[in-house]
Design an enzyme around this catalytic site. Sequence first.
Site, short mmCIF file in Angstrom:
data_model
loop_
_atom_site.label_atom_id
_atom_site.label_comp_id
_atom_site.label_asym_id
_atom_site.label_seq_id
_atom_site.Cartn_x
_atom_site.Cartn_y
_atom_site.Cartn_z
N GLY A 66 24.07 32.98 31.23
CA GLY A 66 24.05 32.96 29.34
C GLY A 66 23.42 32.95 28.29
O GLY A 66 22.53 32.36 28.66
N CYS A 83 20.15 29.04 35.24
CA CYS A 83 19.46 29.03 34.00
C CYS A 83 21.11 27.57 33.44
O CYS A 83 21.34 27.48 33.22
CB CYS A 83 19.31 30.21 32.77
SG CYS A 83 18.86 30.04 31.28
N TYR A 84 21.63 28.73 32.35
CA TYR A 84 22.97 28.71 31.82
C TYR A 84 23.58 28.06 32.27
O TYR A 84 24.29 26.94 32.76
CB TYR A 84 23.85 29.47 30.48
CG TYR A 84 24.71 29.08 30.23
CD1 TYR A 84 25.23 28.70 29.22
CD2 TYR A 84 26.19 29.50 30.92
CE1 TYR A 84 26.19 28.18 28.78
CE2 TYR A 84 27.14 28.86 30.76
CZ TYR A 84 27.30 28.21 29.54
OH TYR A 84 28.65 27.92 29.22
N HIS A 126 14.07 31.85 36.33
CA HIS A 126 15.16 32.70 36.36
C HIS A 126 14.93 33.13 38.26
O HIS A 126 13.36 33.93 38.10
CB HIS A 126 15.61 33.89 35.76
CG HIS A 126 16.27 33.84 35.09
ND1 HIS A 126 17.89 34.05 34.67
CD2 HIS A 126 15.77 33.33 33.51
CE1 HIS A 126 18.32 34.13 33.52
NE2 HIS A 126 17.00 33.31 32.72
N GLU A 185 15.50 35.08 39.86
CA GLU A 185 15.82 36.75 40.15
C GLU A 185 14.94 37.64 39.74
O GLU A 185 14.66 38.64 40.25
CB GLU A 185 17.06 37.22 39.60
CG GLU A 185 17.90 36.92 38.51
CD GLU A 185 17.35 36.05 37.80
OE1 GLU A 185 17.66 34.42 38.65
OE2 GLU A 185 18.34 36.25 36.42
N GLY A 241 30.15 64.47 42.11
CA GLY A 241 28.99 63.78 42.20
C GLY A 241 28.54 62.72 43.00
O GLY A 241 29.02 62.69 43.94
N ASP A 250 29.16 59.82 42.72
CA ASP A 250 30.33 58.19 43.23
C ASP A 250 31.51 58.51 44.14
O ASP A 250 31.94 57.53 44.38
CB ASP A 250 29.52 57.54 41.21
CG ASP A 250 28.40 57.06 41.06
OD1 ASP A 250 27.95 57.14 41.61
OD2 ASP A 250 28.84 57.07 39.76
N SER A 295 31.65 61.05 44.79
CA SER A 295 31.68 61.90 46.56
C SER A 295 31.73 60.73 47.80
O SER A 295 32.79 60.99 48.33
CB SER A 295 30.69 62.38 46.72
OG SER A 295 30.83 63.62 46.05
#
Length: 511
Positions: A55, A82-83, A169, A171, A225, A227, A229
């Site tokens: 954050g 991290c945060y 991090h 990730e 589209g 999403d 669908s």
Amino acid sequence: MNDKILVLDFGGQYNQLIARRVREHHVYSEIKPYNKISVEEIKNAGYSGIIFTGGPNSVYDEKSPHYDPTLLDAGIPILGICYGDQLMAYMAGGKVESAENSSEYGKTMVTFEENILFKDIPEMSICWMSHTDFVSGLPEGFKRIGYTDKCPNAAMCDETRKLYGVQFHPEVTHTEYGKQVLYNFLFHVCNCSADWQMESFAKSCIEKYREELKDKKVLLALSGGVDSSVVALLLHNAIGSNLTCVFVDHGLLRKNEADFVEQTFKGKFGLNLIRVNAQERFLSRLAGVSDPETKRKIIGEEFIRVFEDEAKKLGKINVLAQGTIYPDVIESGKGDSAVIKSHHNVGGLPDIISFESIAEPLRDLFKDEVREVGAKLGIPKELVWRQPFPGPGLAVRIIGDITKDKVAMLQDADAIFREEIANANLEKDTNQYFAVLTDVHSVGVMGDARTYGVTIALRAVTTDDFMTADWTRLPYEVLAKASNRITNEVKGVSRVVYDITSKPPATVEWE
Ligand code: XMP
């Protein structure tokens, strides 16, 4: 029941990546903003582990996000990043300090001490750091398990309570063994099983909504589209005909697209779908309008009106379903469940109809994950892998005012271009490709006669994220064939040009 991990969001920039990395290890994860879930709710939800995200704040800032410290004693393993690491230290009674002169940004060498979190990781390796604050005093019960030149406690843990914190991090790919750190947390600390697949997502989502939406009437605006669908099929599988899909055909779709959407969802899948043929309504409101933003605004407003008109006819609707995906949540303001997808083509929530709640089954997923769900549900690949198409449709690809004839002309030219790309097997080599009807007229010659026709521009771009893009180096033969066919087959076109501008400085669309 699959294991699931809660990613508790404290506002960091990599939060979605964390959730995704967990899913890549075949463990389901979902992100919840820290202020939207209580300790009780977390305990009752059956999470196998929690990750506190990074954050932008400092734990001592008055406005910084904090969390109820009793969570640390809930018996659920936690990894703070991290945060999240600093917050864990703070919550557990440790000390966090600001190190103005020794902040670490970027690739940093970290030394690891023997610990299950760092199993199968060399003693020293490169990690990605981005911090000014650091844990200066370990909380009671914690020990240090990693350090750098500048950061005395780059990693810490309380093995009894299964609480782990890392200042770096894991990730991001810059952290050499980040994937392994997450692996160790998931499988050695949380004891998760790697048995989650997109198929499990679809299955559990259908089960969840079958229960939650029992006896409810649900309404969805289906655009065709990816999403919407995928949402349509998930909910159709869950509640069948209690889902009503409204498909607004504004007349600015690609050639034959509206029929294809109707045939697929109504014909193939048997959805309760209402197609609203609103072409005339949109065209008359757009008549004489040339300004791109005004076009967008009119289409957005009219869309809502048409949708409202249909909803009113349906009587009481309990729930509005939406195809919101994770990047939309980020764009429209962090994790606030009341925020409606900031879709360019949907101006907001219809206010005439009242709903009890909103269902957003894809809220935690990324686009490629949504496509995967769609494929698993059997949605045709033309729909699942379709290129983006702007909400206002061809209206922003017709420069100047819009008429029925211009729409038809552009639909034909665009269909030819797409057909030639498909014939040359290039669909996967370019990310978005289409024709634009410009307002440039130019002289041509056909047979012995002089013509004065319009210019069609062809555009194809290569891009990862559509924020920047390069023009696709399509083979000359493909361009030649498309140009030849367009000038021969589309009446009124005397010239075809290929757009060779990147973004920036140009945008993908012409308007
Ligand atoms: P631009 O033209 O901004 O396009 O470089 C980036 C991506 O966004 C799409 N786009 C839109 N999508 N409504 C949408 O739903 C719009 O008004 C709109 N304008 C651009 C564009 O097709 C490209 O994929």
